[in-house]
Motif scaffolding. Sequence first.
Motif, mmCIF file in Angstrom:
data_model
loop_
_atom_site.group_PDB
_atom_site.id
_atom_site.type_symbol
_atom_site.label_atom_id
_atom_site.label_comp_id
_atom_site.label_asym_id
_atom_site.label_seq_id
_atom_site.Cartn_x
_atom_site.Cartn_y
_atom_site.Cartn_z
ATOM 1 N N ASN A 23 81.503 -25.825 19.223
ATOM 2 C CA ASN A 23 80.315 -26.024 20.072
ATOM 3 C C ASN A 23 80.536 -26.920 21.282
ATOM 4 O O ASN A 23 79.605 -27.154 22.050
ATOM 5 C CB ASN A 23 79.180 -26.630 19.235
ATOM 6 C CG ASN A 23 78.698 -25.673 18.170
ATOM 7 O OD1 ASN A 23 78.595 -24.472 18.423
ATOM 8 N ND2 ASN A 23 78.453 -26.177 16.981
ATOM 9 N N ARG A 24 81.730 -27.452 21.437
ATOM 10 C CA ARG A 24 81.914 -28.465 22.488
ATOM 11 C C ARG A 24 81.563 -27.936 23.881
ATOM 12 O O ARG A 24 80.935 -28.613 24.671
ATOM 13 C CB ARG A 24 83.366 -28.986 22.521
ATOM 14 C CG ARG A 24 83.766 -29.815 21.363
ATOM 15 C CD ARG A 24 82.777 -30.846 20.964
ATOM 16 N NE ARG A 24 82.863 -32.093 21.709
ATOM 17 C CZ ARG A 24 82.049 -33.119 21.517
ATOM 18 N NH1 ARG A 24 81.095 -33.062 20.620
ATOM 19 N NH2 ARG A 24 82.170 -34.223 22.232
ATOM 20 N N LYS A 25 81.976 -26.709 24.158
ATOM 21 C CA LYS A 25 81.784 -26.196 25.524
ATOM 22 C C LYS A 25 80.319 -25.937 25.846
ATOM 23 O O LYS A 25 79.956 -25.829 27.013
ATOM 24 C CB LYS A 25 82.622 -24.938 25.754
ATOM 25 C CG LYS A 25 84.083 -25.290 25.775
ATOM 26 C CD LYS A 25 84.998 -24.179 26.170
ATOM 27 C CE LYS A 25 86.426 -24.722 26.123
ATOM 28 N NZ LYS A 25 87.439 -23.732 26.232
ATOM 29 N N ASP A 173 69.455 -27.931 23.259
ATOM 30 C CA ASP A 173 68.492 -26.880 22.867
ATOM 31 C C ASP A 173 68.933 -25.513 23.389
ATOM 32 O O ASP A 173 68.861 -24.507 22.680
ATOM 33 C CB ASP A 173 67.100 -27.193 23.439
ATOM 34 C CG ASP A 173 66.334 -28.122 22.507
ATOM 35 O OD1 ASP A 173 66.750 -28.264 21.343
ATOM 36 O OD2 ASP A 173 65.338 -28.725 22.969
ATOM 37 N N ASN A 174 69.403 -25.496 24.630
ATOM 38 C CA ASN A 174 69.803 -24.221 25.244
ATOM 39 C C ASN A 174 71.113 -23.678 24.686
ATOM 40 O O ASN A 174 71.491 -22.548 24.976
ATOM 41 C CB ASN A 174 69.937 -24.372 26.769
ATOM 42 C CG ASN A 174 68.577 -24.553 27.418
ATOM 43 O OD1 ASN A 174 67.564 -24.200 26.815
ATOM 44 N ND2 ASN A 174 68.546 -25.118 28.614
ATOM 45 N N ALA A 175 71.823 -24.525 23.911
ATOM 46 C CA ALA A 175 73.119 -24.090 23.371
ATOM 47 C C ALA A 175 72.954 -23.108 22.210
ATOM 48 O O ALA A 175 73.941 -22.535 21.731
ATOM 49 C CB ALA A 175 73.919 -25.307 22.922
ATOM 50 N N CYS A 176 71.706 -22.901 21.759
ATOM 51 C CA CYS A 176 71.422 -21.965 20.659
ATOM 52 C C CYS A 176 72.316 -22.221 19.450
ATOM 53 O O CYS A 176 72.988 -21.301 18.951
ATOM 54 C CB CYS A 176 71.597 -20.514 21.121
ATOM 55 S SG CYS A 176 70.554 -20.085 22.493
ATOM 56 N N ASP A 181 74.384 -27.123 12.472
ATOM 57 C CA ASP A 181 75.258 -27.711 13.496
ATOM 58 C C ASP A 181 74.479 -28.682 14.364
ATOM 59 O O ASP A 181 74.944 -29.780 14.690
ATOM 60 C CB ASP A 181 75.866 -26.618 14.390
ATOM 61 C CG ASP A 181 76.918 -25.808 13.653
ATOM 62 O OD1 ASP A 181 77.396 -26.295 12.613
ATOM 63 O OD2 ASP A 181 77.249 -24.701 14.109
ATOM 64 N N LYS A 182 73.258 -28.271 14.719
ATOM 65 C CA LYS A 182 72.430 -29.119 15.578
ATOM 66 C C LYS A 182 72.109 -30.442 14.867
ATOM 67 O O LYS A 182 72.193 -31.522 15.467
ATOM 68 C CB LYS A 182 71.134 -28.375 15.939
ATOM 69 C CG LYS A 182 70.295 -29.108 16.942
ATOM 70 C CD LYS A 182 69.163 -28.225 17.425
ATOM 71 C CE LYS A 182 68.222 -29.030 18.308
ATOM 72 N NZ LYS A 182 67.080 -28.260 18.745
ATOM 73 N N LYS A 183 71.798 -30.343 13.579
ATOM 74 C CA LYS A 183 71.474 -31.536 12.796
ATOM 75 C C LYS A 183 72.673 -32.512 12.793
ATOM 76 O O LYS A 183 72.517 -33.707 13.019
ATOM 77 C CB LYS A 183 71.121 -31.098 11.366
ATOM 78 C CG LYS A 183 70.633 -32.193 10.479
ATOM 79 C CD LYS A 183 69.984 -31.590 9.215
ATOM 80 C CE LYS A 183 69.684 -32.666 8.191
ATOM 81 N NZ LYS A 183 70.807 -33.019 7.350
#
Length: 228
Positions: A23-25, A173-176, A181-183
């Motif tokens: 998810n880094r990018k 938020d926009n990274a979907c 993962d978000k947590k």
Amino acid sequence: MSDKDQNLLRKKFDDAASDYDKNRKTIIPNFEVYYRTLIELTDLKIDNPRILDLGAGTGLLTYLLWKKHPQAQFQLVDMSQEMLNIAKNRFSGQKNFEYVNNDYLKYDFGGLFDIIVSSLSIHHLNHENIESLYQKVYDHLKPDGIFLNADQVIGPSPYSEDIYKENWLEVIDNACLQEDDKKIILERMEFDNPATLEDNIKWLKKAGFNDVDVYYKYYNFVVLYGRK
Ligand SMILES: C[S@@+](CC[C@H](N)C(=O)[O-])C[C@H]1O[C@@H](n2cnc3c(N)ncnc32)[C@H](O)[C@@H]1O
């Protein structure tokens, strides 16, 4: 950061290591330009520079450095063994890589370097530790050696900090991302402790660095530069 918090942060990176890269990018705004800015500034015209990466993690930044300096001698330091294991896999078979699983505040860097870099790591430290780390970095650079830190800063006022935060949360938020993962990412952000840009510049100059500058800035993301 207390030892307890540092152990917790290490565990968070250990646990998240296998998913770290994916998810880094998307969660780091303008990732390509941000990291590329740092890489471009390492153009020292030295054939095989000695390069130290502080908080190298899985080796995302080191990989870009290696592409630019394939003959360099690399030392990667990270307190998370799991993050370093991924870096070891990335560079497996390469003889010019050394890995140190340690806290870079405690570890004696072992000699002098042409280039010392760090990305998105130093903002986890207490501010007095950032200041003393900048001095340690300066002391371990060869004459004309450079330090580059791609890191986060806090806003100069609560008002600007709110703008920074709002922007980054919107990017996330926009990274979907998947909810899990978000947590994990939001929980890890609770360990962030960035200092202001002004303080970072002050500490770099106090350590003795010349030509201190900010080559990139996007809200809370900066690339700091200093030359010995
Ligand atoms: C967000 S990751 C960044 C990794 C890599 N530099 C990158 O750009 O992807 C931060 C890394 O810094 C490491 N770290 C944080 N504090 C540290 C310390 N005091 N000593 C060594 N490593 C540290 C963490 O274990 C983690 O791997």
